[in-house]
Design an enzyme around this catalytic site. Structure first.
Site, PDB file in Angstrom:
ATOM      1  N   ASP A   1      -7.250  -1.112  -4.456  1.00 24.57           N
ATOM      2  CA  ASP A   1      -8.269  -0.721  -3.352  1.00 24.57           C
ATOM      3  C   ASP A   1      -8.988   0.224  -3.898  1.00 24.57           C
ATOM      4  O   ASP A   1     -10.109   0.410  -3.817  1.00 24.57           O
ATOM      5  CB  ASP A   1      -7.571  -0.385  -2.018  1.00 24.57           C
ATOM      6  CG  ASP A   1      -6.685  -1.602  -1.373  1.00 24.57           C
ATOM      7  OD1 ASP A   1      -7.151  -2.454  -1.684  1.00 24.57           O
ATOM      8  OD2 ASP A   1      -5.648  -1.015  -0.810  1.00 24.57           O
TER       9      ASP A   1
ATOM     10  N   ASP B   1       0.857  -1.331   0.063  1.00 26.41           N
ATOM     11  CA  ASP B   1      -0.006   0.055   0.092  1.00 26.41           C
ATOM     12  C   ASP B   1       0.676   1.142   0.150  1.00 26.41           C
ATOM     13  O   ASP B   1       2.088   1.222   0.290  1.00 26.41           O
ATOM     14  CB  ASP B   1      -0.774   0.144   1.403  1.00 26.41           C
ATOM     15  CG  ASP B   1      -1.857  -1.078   1.103  1.00 26.41           C
ATOM     16  OD1 ASP B   1      -2.330  -1.418   0.135  1.00 26.41           O
ATOM     17  OD2 ASP B   1      -2.041  -1.762   2.316  1.00 26.41           O
TER      18      ASP B   1
END
Length: 257
Positions: A215, A181
């Site tokens: 995401d 991420d």
């Protein structure tokens, strides 16, 4: 034997009717093909960007590094790794991680089958796009979970940049990879007021989660379905019976000729 004459008008009329039916089928084929092209194009572009950025972050940043991308400390590239589900949640250690990855793979296979069916049934283009966003987002994180453990070295908490295909092997086995991420947008940083129950004086931050392109793709797809699809599906439901009746009539006329 005398040659039987067939009226030219009838020949021309039959030719026109038959070729009209073929033209309609051809147009429907191209409409179906357009949906396929859009879905595949989005899938390749989003997955490519997601994996390129993750690869760059993993091999160029130390774990926890921050690179500003918005003024006034409102946005960063912030390298963290997610060992399990969303927001860093985990599921029962190593075997829980493997089970979660397998469940994700099953979900992707099912969603891919659903997308193929929707394309075949000529579902609204907006819905095709939304499902594609969800599918490619899930696939992007699956690639991390399945392969990153064997193709990258560890990114230690105390500094050190990971290497790609290290000679000593990766930091885990297949299905044990961590999701990379990097997007962090702390748009608001403040404290709860004194009158706020239970949390008064404690720090508050919006938006705290760190996420990636995959995401974001899933979130955009889900939000699109909830926000914009009702009107589209109402229109689609009204036109479907007419399309089926028209197709049935054209086929019957083509066979009779």
């Amino acid at each position: 034997m005398q040659k039987q004459n067939v009226p030219k008008r009838n020949n021309f009329y039959s030719f026109f009717r038959l070729n009209s039916a073929n033209s309609i089928n051809l147009l429907k084929y191209y409409a179906l093909n357009k949906r396929t092209v859009v879905a595949i194009s989005l899938f390749v572009i989003i997955l490519g960007l997601d994996q390129w950025l993750k690869f760059w972050v993993k091999t160029n940043m130390n774990y926890g590094d921050l690179i500003p991308i918005l003024p006034n400390s409102k946005g960063f590239i912030h390298f963290v790794e997610n060992p399990g589900m969303a927001f860093g949640l985990e599921l029962g250690g190593k075997w829980g991680k493997i089970l979660l990855t397998l469940l994700r793979i099953i979900f992707i296979i099912a969603l891919g089958g659903a997308l193929r069916y929707l394309i075949k049934e000529k579902a609204p283009m907006g819905f095709i796009v939304a499902i594609t966003f969800i599918l490619v987002g899930a696939m992007g994180n699956i690639v991390d979970s399945v392969f990153y453990g064997i193709i990258f070295s560890e990114s230690p908490y105390h500094g050190g940049i990971a290497s790609f295909l290290p000679a000593e092997g990766g930091y885990g086995s297949i299905l044990e990879g961590k999701v990379v991420d990097m997007f962090y947008f702390p748009l608001i940083k403040t404290t709860y007021p004194s009158w706020f129950p239970f949390l008064k004086g404690q720090s508050f931050e919006f938006f705290r989660p760190v996420f990636n392109i995959a995401d974001a793709s899933i979130s955009i797809g889900v939000a699109s379905i909830f926000l914009f699809m009702r009107k589209t599906f109402n229109k689609y439901a009204q036109t479907q019976p007419k399309q089926k009746e028209s197709k049935k009539t054209v086929n019957q006329e083509a066979v009779s000729e």
